[in-house]
Design a protein around this motif. Structure first.
Motif, short mmCIF file in Angstrom:
data_model
loop_
_atom_site.label_atom_id
_atom_site.label_comp_id
_atom_site.label_asym_id
_atom_site.label_seq_id
_atom_site.Cartn_x
_atom_site.Cartn_y
_atom_site.Cartn_z
N ARG A 1 -1.65 80.43 56.63
CA ARG A 1 -0.70 80.98 56.08
C ARG A 1 0.66 80.47 55.96
O ARG A 1 1.39 80.38 54.76
CB ARG A 1 -0.57 82.51 56.34
CG ARG A 1 0.33 83.24 55.26
CD ARG A 1 0.43 84.68 55.87
NE ARG A 1 1.17 85.62 55.01
CZ ARG A 1 1.48 86.91 55.26
NH1 ARG A 1 1.00 87.35 56.36
NH2 ARG A 1 2.42 87.72 54.49
N ALA A 2 1.22 79.96 57.30
CA ALA A 2 2.43 79.38 57.36
C ALA A 2 2.31 78.22 56.73
O ALA A 2 3.22 77.45 56.08
CB ALA A 2 2.54 79.15 58.74
N LEU A 3 1.33 77.28 56.68
CA LEU A 3 1.04 76.00 56.29
C LEU A 3 1.27 75.95 54.63
O LEU A 3 1.76 75.20 53.96
CB LEU A 3 -0.28 75.36 56.48
CG LEU A 3 -0.35 74.00 56.01
CD1 LEU A 3 0.61 72.85 56.13
CD2 LEU A 3 -1.77 73.45 56.35
N GLN A 4 0.49 77.27 53.91
CA GLN A 4 0.65 77.44 52.62
C GLN A 4 1.94 77.37 52.14
O GLN A 4 2.49 77.05 51.03
CB GLN A 4 -0.55 78.12 52.20
CG GLN A 4 -0.69 78.39 50.56
CD GLN A 4 -1.18 77.15 50.03
OE1 GLN A 4 -1.92 76.54 50.66
NE2 GLN A 4 -0.44 76.22 49.21
N HIS A 5 2.72 78.10 52.88
CA HIS A 5 4.08 78.79 52.66
C HIS A 5 4.91 77.41 52.44
O HIS A 5 5.57 77.14 51.46
CB HIS A 5 4.68 79.69 53.36
CG HIS A 5 4.67 81.08 53.30
ND1 HIS A 5 5.42 81.73 52.16
CD2 HIS A 5 3.41 82.01 53.61
CE1 HIS A 5 4.82 83.01 51.93
NE2 HIS A 5 3.86 83.29 52.83
N SER A 6 4.72 76.50 53.59
CA SER A 6 5.37 75.33 53.48
C SER A 6 5.09 74.21 52.45
O SER A 6 5.90 73.53 51.91
CB SER A 6 5.22 74.72 55.02
OG SER A 6 5.37 75.42 56.01
N ILE A 7 3.73 74.24 52.18
CA ILE A 7 3.35 73.42 50.96
C ILE A 7 4.03 73.82 49.65
O ILE A 7 4.39 73.20 48.87
CB ILE A 7 2.01 73.43 50.90
CG1 ILE A 7 1.26 72.67 52.07
CG2 ILE A 7 1.44 72.68 49.49
CD1 ILE A 7 -0.44 72.91 52.04
N SER B 1 7.33 65.31 54.26
CA SER B 1 5.96 65.13 54.09
C SER B 1 5.03 64.81 55.43
O SER B 1 3.87 65.35 55.42
CB SER B 1 5.59 64.09 53.16
OG SER B 1 6.18 62.74 53.65
N PHE B 2 5.60 63.96 56.34
CA PHE B 2 5.00 63.80 57.47
C PHE B 2 4.58 64.97 58.40
O PHE B 2 3.65 65.24 59.09
CB PHE B 2 5.81 62.83 58.21
CG PHE B 2 5.41 61.27 57.69
CD1 PHE B 2 4.96 61.27 56.49
CD2 PHE B 2 5.68 60.27 58.71
CE1 PHE B 2 4.80 59.72 56.14
CE2 PHE B 2 5.67 58.87 58.21
CZ PHE B 2 4.94 58.61 56.81
N LYS B 3 5.65 66.11 58.34
CA LYS B 3 5.54 67.17 58.87
C LYS B 3 4.35 68.01 58.32
O LYS B 3 3.50 68.48 59.10
CB LYS B 3 6.57 68.25 58.77
CG LYS B 3 7.96 67.64 59.45
CD LYS B 3 9.04 68.81 59.29
CE LYS B 3 10.37 68.24 60.09
NZ LYS B 3 10.03 68.11 61.67
N LEU B 4 3.99 67.98 57.05
CA LEU B 4 2.87 68.55 56.63
C LEU B 4 1.56 67.91 56.89
O LEU B 4 0.49 68.47 57.27
CB LEU B 4 3.18 68.44 54.98
CG LEU B 4 4.28 69.39 54.29
CD1 LEU B 4 4.03 69.16 52.71
CD2 LEU B 4 4.03 70.85 54.67
N ALA B 5 1.72 66.65 56.84
CA ALA B 5 0.44 65.89 57.10
C ALA B 5 0.07 66.25 58.64
O ALA B 5 -1.05 66.43 59.10
CB ALA B 5 0.56 64.43 57.20
N ASP B 6 1.07 66.20 59.64
CA ASP B 6 0.78 66.73 61.24
C ASP B 6 0.38 68.18 61.15
O ASP B 6 -0.56 68.50 62.06
CB ASP B 6 1.92 66.49 61.98
CG ASP B 6 2.54 64.87 62.01
OD1 ASP B 6 1.49 64.28 61.77
OD2 ASP B 6 3.65 64.71 62.34
N MET B 7 0.75 68.96 60.47
CA MET B 7 0.42 70.26 60.54
C MET B 7 -1.05 70.57 59.95
O MET B 7 -1.84 71.25 60.58
CB MET B 7 1.54 71.02 59.76
CG MET B 7 2.78 71.27 60.07
SD MET B 7 4.14 71.74 58.75
CE MET B 7 3.77 73.56 58.62
N ALA B 8 -1.38 69.86 58.77
CA ALA B 8 -2.56 70.11 58.38
C ALA B 8 -3.80 69.46 59.37
O ALA B 8 -4.79 69.85 59.54
CB ALA B 8 -2.79 69.48 57.10
#
Length: 387
Positions: free
Chosen positions: A260-266, A286-293
């Motif tokens: 849920r937190a990742l989707q909010h971030s995307i 964008s690198f944060k998103l990659a690391d989170m995923a």
């Protein structure tokens, strides 16, 4: 190994997610504001969960549950874990599997009322001076004829305020081992209202508002022999036999909140613009998103692997500890990075991120701290080589 979901698993996942979004999300703000979940709300959610076939879905079909296999149950837990803990744990209750260890009479008295939503159970192990070291518990039960007399204190006991009874673990003796004396533990059913049994208000917790904890006090609390769950002195055995997957359950609920937190971030990275472009186009974001995923996927695979092996009877303590360790720490990282991506708005209660961030903290402590999980994992690695 096949990684796809079956048609049934996909249907269950979609059904639970829709229920969470439609029936549970609307109550989140009120619980966060008041720290209280009204019983009328609980009963309303209970009824809707029963009608949807989601209530007590962790239990076998023969006692009225959904009979989900372990992996599918964890997927169900993941979707419930997307929302406030009090909402899904009390409103869409999952009675403890340890109730299945009871006699037929005990099941009639304790299990089936939980299955019908008439009451809840609570487990009482932790003490002020015995958290991770359960063998260090000081609360005792001694035999007096055919009865047992309980004395001592338990704390951090979740939802004991609404539970109709507690499953209490007490020291009932000692045995000699190569490493010295070790306490013998016995589990007991203790009804709310039993003389000598008092439930007191617990502590104010920053995590999982509305999901309360209480202090249980036993002062010469007398119980009949029929209150023993399992065998005398075999409390740890009954716990290990029936509570083995709780670490996987914690891992699964963490996956839901992390997703849920990742989707909010995307979504935010696609909508928010700075310096004339979407912030998701900046490498620092964008690198944060990659690391989170990546962290989320690793945690998910470890959890699903643990669930699949549990069902096959091949799971190890290390498998479950790895899943719990990775999922809880991945949630902490993802929640923190989600707030960083959102900036100041991430800390405002208009979004669920600050709650997810607060709630994430307790996950690395309860059901075995991260340090305990690392101990279990490393011990399993070293034992074969004699270390």
């Amino acid at each position: 190994m096949h990684f796809g979901l079956t048609e049934e698993q996909q249907m269950i996942q979609d059904t639970v997610r829709a229920f969470v979004e439609n029936e549970l999300y609307p109550h989140e703000a009120e619980i966060e504001r008041t720290g209280h979940l009204d019983m009328d709300v609980i009963k309303d959610i209970q009824q809707k969960a029963m009608e949807a076939g989601l209530y007590a879905a962790n239990m076998p079909e023969e006692v009225g549950g959904a009979g989900l296999d372990t992996l599918t149950w964890l997927m169900y837990e993941k979707e419930l874990g997307r929302t406030n803990y009090a909402l899904h744990w009390t409103g869409v209750a999952r009675p403890s599997n340890i109730l299945l260890a009871g006699t037929d009479e005990q099941k009639e008295k304790y299990l089936y009322p939980c299955m019908k939503g008439e009451t809840w159970d609570c487990l009482a192990m932790t003490e002020p001076d015995a958290g991770s070291d359960l063998r260090g518990m000081k609360a005792t039960a001694r035999q007096d004829g055919d009865d047992w007399i309980l004395n001592g204190t338990k704390h951090f006991i979740s939802h004991a305020d609404i539970a109709g009874f507690a499953i209490v673990f007490m020291a009932t003796g000692e045995e000699d081992t190569p490493r010295g004396k070790k306490k013998l533990i016995t589990a007991f059913f203790v009804d709310k209202g039993t003389p000598g049994f008092t439930v007191r208000e617990g502590y104010c917790n920053v995590s999982h508002r509305g999901y309360t904890n209480q202090v249980l006090e036993f002062d010469d609390c007398r119980l009949p022999a029929s209150a023993v769950l399992g065998e005398v002195h075999k409390g740890f055995q009954v716990a290990n036999d029936w509570l083995g997957a709780t670490r996987l359950q914690v891992a699964a609920t963490c996956l839901g909140r992390a997703e849920r937190a990742l989707q909010h971030s995307i979504d935010y990275c696609a909508e928010r613009k700075q310096f004339g472009q979407q912030i998701g186009k900046f490498q620092g974001v964008s690198f944060k998103l990659a690391d989170m995923a990546t962290e989320l996927k690793a945690a998910e695979l470890l959890t699903w692997n643990g669930g699949w092996k549990f069902e096959q009877g091949t799971v190890t303590e290390s498998d479950m500890s790895m899943a719990k360790l990775k999922a809880t720490e991945a949630l902490a990282m993802i929640a923190d990075e989600a707030i960083q991506i959102h900036g100041g708005m991430g800390l405002m209660d208009e979004l669920p991120l600050e709650r997810i961030w607060r709630d994430a903290r307790v996950e690395r402590i309860w059901e075995g701290t991260s340090e305990i999980q690392r101990h279990i994992i490393s011990r399993e690695m070293l034992r074969p080589v004699g270390a």
